[in-house]
Design a protein around this motif. Structure first.
Motif, short mmCIF file in Angstrom:
data_model
loop_
_atom_site.label_atom_id
_atom_site.label_comp_id
_atom_site.label_asym_id
_atom_site.label_seq_id
_atom_site.Cartn_x
_atom_site.Cartn_y
_atom_site.Cartn_z
N CYS A 166 -13.27 -7.70 5.23
CA CYS A 166 -13.07 -6.91 4.01
C CYS A 166 -12.20 -5.69 4.28
CB CYS A 166 -14.42 -6.47 3.44
SG CYS A 166 -15.34 -7.80 2.65
N VAL A 167 -12.45 -5.00 5.38
CA VAL A 167 -11.65 -3.82 5.71
C VAL A 167 -10.20 -4.24 6.02
CG1 VAL A 167 -11.36 -1.94 7.38
CG2 VAL A 167 -13.61 -2.42 6.41
N ALA A 168 -10.04 -5.35 6.71
CA ALA A 168 -8.69 -5.84 7.00
C ALA A 168 -7.96 -6.19 5.70
CB ALA A 168 -8.75 -7.06 7.92
N TYR A 169 -8.65 -6.86 4.78
CA TYR A 169 -8.02 -7.16 3.51
C TYR A 169 -7.73 -5.88 2.74
CZ TYR A 169 -6.66 -9.32 -0.81
OH TYR A 169 -5.93 -9.68 -1.91
N GLY A 170 -8.64 -4.91 2.82
CA GLY A 170 -8.42 -3.61 2.18
C GLY A 170 -7.19 -2.92 2.74
N ALA A 171 -6.97 -3.03 4.05
CA ALA A 171 -5.78 -2.42 4.66
C ALA A 171 -4.51 -3.08 4.13
CB ALA A 171 -5.85 -2.53 6.18
N THR A 172 -4.52 -4.40 4.00
CA THR A 172 -3.34 -5.08 3.45
C THR A 172 -3.15 -4.71 1.98
OG1 THR A 172 -4.50 -7.11 2.82
CG2 THR A 172 -3.58 -7.02 5.06
N ASP A 173 -4.26 -4.50 1.27
CA ASP A 173 -4.17 -4.09 -0.13
C ASP A 173 -3.58 -2.69 -0.25
OD1 ASP A 173 -4.76 -4.38 -2.98
OD2 ASP A 173 -6.31 -2.87 -2.62
N GLU A 174 -4.00 -1.78 0.61
CA GLU A 174 -3.42 -0.43 0.58
C GLU A 174 -1.93 -0.48 0.91
OE1 GLU A 174 -4.90 2.34 -0.58
OE2 GLU A 174 -6.59 1.01 -1.02
N TRP A 175 -1.54 -1.30 1.88
CA TRP A 175 -0.12 -1.45 2.21
C TRP A 175 0.63 -2.03 1.01
CZ3 TRP A 175 2.71 -6.14 3.09
CH2 TRP A 175 3.99 -5.92 3.57
N HIS A 176 0.04 -3.02 0.36
CA HIS A 176 0.65 -3.62 -0.83
C HIS A 176 0.87 -2.57 -1.91
CE1 HIS A 176 -0.24 -5.56 -4.86
NE2 HIS A 176 0.92 -6.06 -4.56
N GLN A 177 -0.07 -1.65 -2.08
CA GLN A 177 0.06 -0.61 -3.10
C GLN A 177 1.22 0.33 -2.84
OE1 GLN A 177 -3.59 1.48 -3.95
NE2 GLN A 177 -4.74 -0.43 -4.04
N SER A 178 1.67 0.41 -1.60
CA SER A 178 2.81 1.30 -1.31
C SER A 178 4.09 0.80 -1.98
CB SER A 178 3.01 1.43 0.20
OG SER A 178 3.45 0.21 0.77
N PHE A 179 4.11 -0.44 -2.42
CA PHE A 179 5.28 -1.01 -3.09
C PHE A 179 5.14 -1.00 -4.62
CE2 PHE A 179 4.95 -3.10 1.05
CZ PHE A 179 6.18 -2.75 1.59
N VAL A 180 3.99 -0.58 -5.13
CA VAL A 180 3.73 -0.58 -6.57
C VAL A 180 4.06 0.80 -7.13
CG1 VAL A 180 1.96 -0.91 -8.35
CG2 VAL A 180 1.93 -2.32 -6.29
N PRO A 181 4.84 0.85 -8.24
CA PRO A 181 5.20 2.16 -8.82
C PRO A 181 3.97 3.00 -9.16
CG PRO A 181 6.45 0.39 -9.85
CD PRO A 181 5.43 -0.26 -8.97
N LEU A 182 4.06 4.26 -8.86
CA LEU A 182 3.02 5.27 -9.13
C LEU A 182 1.71 4.99 -8.39
CD1 LEU A 182 3.58 5.71 -12.98
CD2 LEU A 182 4.53 7.11 -11.13
N ARG A 183 1.78 4.20 -7.33
CA ARG A 183 0.60 3.95 -6.49
C ARG A 183 0.97 4.31 -5.06
NH1 ARG A 183 -2.95 -0.07 -8.55
NH2 ARG A 183 -4.36 0.66 -6.95
N SER A 184 -0.03 4.62 -4.28
CA SER A 184 0.21 4.93 -2.87
C SER A 184 -1.01 4.54 -2.07
CB SER A 184 0.51 6.42 -2.69
OG SER A 184 -0.58 7.19 -3.13
N PRO A 185 -0.82 4.21 -0.80
CA PRO A 185 -1.97 3.88 0.04
C PRO A 185 -2.83 5.12 0.28
CG PRO A 185 0.07 3.80 1.31
CD PRO A 185 0.44 4.11 -0.09
N ASP A 186 -4.11 4.91 0.42
CA ASP A 186 -5.04 6.02 0.62
C ASP A 186 -6.13 5.59 1.59
OD1 ASP A 186 -6.75 8.19 0.45
OD2 ASP A 186 -6.96 8.13 -1.73
#
Length: 148
Positions: free
Chosen positions: A92-112
């Protein structure tokens, strides 16, 4: 000459157990693909419903709680020992890390990093509750056998 039955057209049962995890991951990916503006339309409504949660996004807890349960289904509830439980949390944490990385490419979103922490807490909460539920079921079952 006889032909074998077409049992290969039906997926094996263990593979079907992983379908909920795939569906939950797809839902998380779809939600994390939404722009910050799109999320701002429903997040304030949720925070109005729970006023003490203004600086907190509980969606991470719920989503990764659900993903953790889905991974536990994939491993098989009856086989959810400590090492598999830790594997569920790490997945789950590994998938969460990939999700946060994915959000860095989405407008008005950033990894946290805090979101990743919330993902891990949601996943761990699910594993702990599943262990407690399994323990209670085993204990109740052993009492049924001890009665004469």
């Amino acid at each position: 000459m006889q032909t074998q039955a077409t049992s290969s057209s039906k997926p094996p049962r263990p593979l079907l157990r992983w379908l909920p995890a795939i569906l939950v991951m797809a839902a998380i990916f779809a939600l994390s693909s939404r722009t910050g503006g799109q999320l701002d339309t429903w997040l304030p409504w949720f925070q109005d419903l729970f006023p003490g949660l203004t600086s907190f996004n509980p969606v991470h807890y719920f989503a990764y709680f659900g993903l953790s349960v889905a991974f536990a289904i994939g491993f098989g509830f009856s086989r959810l020992n400590v090492s598999r439980g830790l594997a569920v949390i790490l997945l789950c944490v590994a998938y969460g890390a990939t999700d946060e990385w994915h959000q860095s490419f989405v407008p008005l979103r950033s990894p946290d990093v805090n979101d990743l922490l919330h993902d891990g807490i949601g996943a761990a909460a699910a594993v702990i509750l599943l262990w407690l539920w399994r323990f209670a079921r085993m204990r109740r079952g052993s009492r049924n056998y001890s009665r004469s």
